[in-house]
Write an enzyme that holds these catalytic residues in place. Structure first.
Site, PDB file in Angstrom:
ATOM      1  CE  LYS A  87      -3.941   1.941   2.625  1.00  0.00           C
ATOM      2  NZ  LYS A  87      -4.709   1.832   3.879  1.00  0.00           N
ATOM      3  CB  SER A 162      -7.971   3.892   2.741  1.00  0.00           C
ATOM      4  OG  SER A 162      -7.105   3.200   3.637  1.00  0.00           O
ATOM      5  CB  SER A 186      -8.143   0.954   5.547  1.00  0.00           C
ATOM      6  OG  SER A 186      -8.898   2.122   5.484  1.00  0.00           O
TER       7      SER A 186
HETATM    8  N1  GLN Z   1     -12.847   4.101   6.137  1.00  0.00           N
HETATM    9  C1  GLN Z   1     -12.321   4.571   7.393  1.00  0.00           C
HETATM   10  C2  GLN Z   1     -12.058   6.043   7.306  1.00  0.00           C
HETATM   11  O1  GLN Z   1     -12.350   6.607   6.325  1.00  0.00           O
HETATM   12  C3  GLN Z   1     -11.104   3.795   7.772  1.00  0.00           C
HETATM   13  C4  GLN Z   1      -9.852   4.262   7.145  1.00  0.00           C
HETATM   14  C5  GLN Z   1      -8.676   3.410   7.469  1.00  0.00           C
HETATM   15  O2  GLN Z   1      -8.804   2.371   8.107  1.00  0.00           O
HETATM   16  N2  GLN Z   1      -7.513   3.872   7.060  1.00  0.00           N
HETATM   17  O3  GLN Z   1     -11.564   6.625   8.207  1.00  0.00           O
END
Ligand code: GLN
EC number: 6.3.5.7
Length: 518
Positions: A87, A162, A186
């Site tokens: 990532k 994400s 994410s």
């Molecule tokens: N979707 C969640 C957010 O927008 C989690 C993001 C993540 O785990 N990096 O904060």
């Protein structure tokens, strides 16, 4: 010789066995993946950067060591020569790191993250860097400054976020393994909507050194894979104590692979979290969830129901704590130290104005929204009311987990309330987007580990459903133990891996053949 279309479908464990047996070389495996990326990533957009030359050089080095035999060959790590994608929130020497943001376009890190050092030590070729929502903020990868990643099950749908790039790369057979980061889901939610496995380890089990911080008290690096065993293998590579991360645990976490290999649920108590299913969850998600419970029960587990009454406040508290930390962590992107610098069009050239122009041009809307929210929550007059209250809720969530784990060895829920939604569907409705994480956020708030594995296809739309397992802090092995059992029961039921049933993947395969890279 296995043909390259078969090779890319093997699990990391199967590839490792073939490499060790001398059936294939790492160069052949790595090249097969690079060809696959060249053939399908134009459609999927999982990769922001492909690192072909360096990956092949590492592969050739592993092959040479194996060919020479002797002590050096014996000392090779089990996953040596098995490629991986990373990532693009994790810093790497020799490749750009963008965090999915314009503000870091063209920036190269002068150092490697600890997990990258560990991948290099294990001699795993790094295929490239994967797409993500800007600074890991989002649930769909649509907030990337470099265009969305598409779900290989249906290219008109989101791959989760994400870490949509890592999940889509693994689902589309562009990589056997990937690294993700999980602040609120994410790793797990992209796993759920792409039919792959994703694990958020116990907070502190894997070093965060070199993961660009979103919300430091919640962030965790973890594995993305197609099988439970593969995630266990990868977590053992990247885990362990790191003095460069002050929150790193000293536990070795070296019992994960063994747990995945000897999966057994007999006599285990598995707790359904009352608040994390039912109302608000898609019917097909609920059906697959119930089916998994039946399978676990048949395998000898005792299913109990637990209640975590404070989980209903988790999302609200997360959207105060996370942005507060974001507003502080992202202050360093000032147009002076890293990446982009934008000069004001007119007027005096002061540092504040350069900073303002750079941040206005470099950050996307979602990042700005969270910086503003966090700055507000931390401001003198509101600190106690917002940030202070949210921290209290965090304690209540931890207590809910403690009470639940007094009644059950492992907890279970759907990973996400719905299957993959359409691109654009929730982009202009932040609240609807945030709701995707209701089931994943509590684990980050408490620091406990969570694993998502494919639970089948929803009746309504034929798209993958994720099942989430949660264990007490430091008990990551339990997730692998139960996860491996559930995975094998489900595959027995389906007659093979879930990814074999992805229609869009077959379309991509046709493109792969027509693309003619071999
Ligand atoms: N979707 C969640 C957010 O927008 C989690 C993001 C993540 O785990 N990096 O904060």
């Amino acid at each position: 010789m296995t043909d390259s279309n078969e090779l890319i479908r093997l699990s990391a464990a199967a590839l490792a066995a073939k490499l060790a047996a001398g059936d294939v070389t790492s160069v052949q495996v790595t090249q097969a993946y690079l060809d696959r990326i060249a053939a399908v990533d134009g459609q999927v957009n999982a990769f922001l950067h492909v690192n072909g030359e360096e990956a092949l050089a590492v592969a050739a080095e592993v092959d040479a060591i194996r060919a020479a035999g002797g002590a050096a060959a014996e000392e090779l790590h089990e996953l040596a020569g098995v490629p991986i994608a990373v990532k693009d929130l994790i810093v790497t020497i020799g490749q750009p790191t963008t965090a999915g943001s314009k503000i870091l376009e063209g920036w190269h890190s002068p150092y490697d993250a600890t997990v990258i050092k560990k991948l290099r030590a294990a001699k795993m070729p790094i295929l490239g860097k994967t797409n993500l929502d800007e600074f890991a903020m989002g649930s769909s990868t649509e907030h990337s400054a470099y265009g969305p990643t598409r779900n290989p099950w249906d290219l008109e749908r989101i791959p989760g976020g994400s870490g949509g790039g890592s999940a889509a790369a693994v689902a589309a057979f562009e990589a056997p393994l990937a690294l993700g980061t999980d602040t609120g889901g994410s790793i797990r939610q992209p796993g759920a909507v792409t039919g792959t496995v994703g694990v958020k380890p116990t907070y502190g089990a894997v070093s965060r050194y070199g993961a660009i911080a979103m919300a430091s008290s919640l962030d965790q690096i973890g594995p993305v894979s197609r099988t439970v065993l593969d995630s266990a293998l990868l977590q053992e590579v990247i885990g362990g104590h790191d003095p460069q991360d002050s929150t790193s645990l000293t536990d070795p976490f070296d019992n994960l692979v063994a747990a995945a290999r000897t999966g057994n649920v007999e006599g285990m108590k598995i707790g359904i979290i009352k608040e994390l299913h039912g109302e608000g969850y898609q019917a097909g998600v609920e059906n697959r969830f119930n089916e998994s419970l039946e399978l676990l029960k048949d395998a000898g587990a005792e299913i109990v129901e637990v209640s975590c009454p404070n989980f209903k406040y988790a999302l609200g508290a997360y959207y105060l704590i996370m942005p507060s930390e974001v507003s502080s962590n992202l202050a360093k992107f000032d147009g002076v130290r890293f990446g982009l610098r934008v000069l004001p069009k007119e007027g005096p050239m002061t540092i504040e104005r350069v900073m303002g122009a750079t941040r206005a041009a470099g950050f996307g809307d979602e990042v700005k929204r969270r910086i503003i929210l966090g700055t507000y929550a931390l401001s003198a007059g509101y600190y106690d009311a917002y940030y202070g209250s949210a921290q209290k809720v965090r304690t209540l969530i931890q207590r809910d987990f403690d009470a639940a784990f007094a009644q059950a060895d492992v907890l279970i829920s759907p990973t996400a309330p719905t299957t993959a939604f359409k691109l654009g569907e929730k982009l202009n409705d932040p609240l609807a987007m945030y709701l995707n994480d209701v089931a994943t956020i509590p684990a980050n708030m408490a620091g406990v580990p969570g694993l998502s594995l494919p639970g089948g296809l929803a009746d309504e739309d034929g798209l993958p459903v994720g099942i989430q397992l949660l264990a007490p802090a430091r008990e990551d092995a339990r997730l692998y133990r139960v996860g491996a059992v559930l995975e094998s029961l489900l595959e027995e039921k389906w007659g093979g891996p879930l990814l074999d049933r992805a229609p869009e993947l077959h379309a991509l395969d046709a493109a792969n053949t027509v693309g003619g890279s071999n």
